[in-house]
Write a protein that holds these residues in place. Structure first.
Motif, PDB file in Angstrom:
ATOM      1  N   PHE A  59      34.819  34.853 117.852  1.00 45.69           N
ATOM      2  CA  PHE A  59      35.121  34.021 119.006  1.00 45.69           C
ATOM      3  C   PHE A  59      33.863  33.309 119.499  1.00 45.69           C
ATOM      4  CE2 PHE A  59      39.127  35.986 118.945  1.00 45.69           C
ATOM      5  CZ  PHE A  59      38.951  37.354 118.800  1.00 45.69           C
ATOM      6  N   TRP A  60      34.017  32.029 119.842  1.00 47.85           N
ATOM      7  CA  TRP A  60      32.897  31.210 120.300  1.00 47.85           C
ATOM      8  C   TRP A  60      33.316  30.389 121.505  1.00 47.85           C
ATOM      9  CZ3 TRP A  60      28.009  30.982 118.074  1.00 47.85           C
ATOM     10  CH2 TRP A  60      27.858  31.673 116.859  1.00 47.85           C
ATOM     11  N   GLY A  61      32.342  30.155 122.395  1.00 49.15           N
ATOM     12  CA  GLY A  61      32.549  29.210 123.469  1.00 49.15           C
ATOM     13  C   GLY A  61      32.204  27.802 123.006  1.00 49.15           C
ATOM     14  N   GLN A  62      32.359  26.849 123.928  1.00 48.39           N
ATOM     15  CA  GLN A  62      32.139  25.450 123.585  1.00 48.39           C
ATOM     16  C   GLN A  62      30.692  25.020 123.762  1.00 48.39           C
ATOM     17  OE1 GLN A  62      33.085  26.477 126.519  1.00 48.39           O
ATOM     18  NE2 GLN A  62      31.827  25.269 127.930  1.00 48.39           N
ATOM     19  N   GLY A  63      29.903  25.853 124.433  1.00 44.43           N
ATOM     20  CA  GLY A  63      28.488  25.571 124.590  1.00 44.43           C
ATOM     21  C   GLY A  63      28.136  24.948 125.923  1.00 44.43           C
TER      22      GLY A  63
END
Length: 125
Positions: free
Chosen positions: A114-118
């Motif tokens: 899982f990753w955020g958008q930054g």
């Protein structure tokens, strides 16, 4: 499905401080390894700091003594306190989560589901 949303980025002069936040939702009962990565323009994504599923923290050599990772479990929020910022800290900062113990593999982006958008951090000299 875990969702991650970063905030707190901005522009700051060298020597200044910022605190990044990563709000998380959709957690299961699994324990998560939570990590901050960053990517400067034209460069590969690199690890910054991890809060592993066993509570252990690790830092990249470039930020040791200046950055601190923490988590508020009540708010489901991961933080990155960044002090003594340098122009070379300029990058897009991402938080990532893995439903596992990371250990020495924490530097591998492929480990994370899982990753955020930054959120952009810009440090001027």
């Amino acid at each position: 499905q875990v969702q991650l949303v970063e905030s707190g980025g901005g522009s700051v002069q060298a020597g200044g401080s910022l605190r990044l936040s990563c709000g998380a939702s959709g957690y299961t009962n699994s324990k998560y390894c939570m990590t901050w990565f960053r990517q400067a323009a034209g460069k590969e994504r690199e690890e910054v700091a991890v809060l592993d599923s066993d509570g252990v923290t690790r830092y990249a050599d470039s930020v040791k003594g200046r950055f601190s990772i923490s988590k508020d479990n009540a708010k489901n929020t991961l933080y990155l306190q960044m002090n003594s910022l340098k122009p070379e800290d300029t990058a897009m900062y991402f938080c990532a989560a893995a439903a596992k113990w990371c250990g020495g593999r924490w530097r591998w982006p492929d480990l994370y589901e899982f990753w955020g958008q930054g959120t952009q951090v810009t440090v001027s000299s």
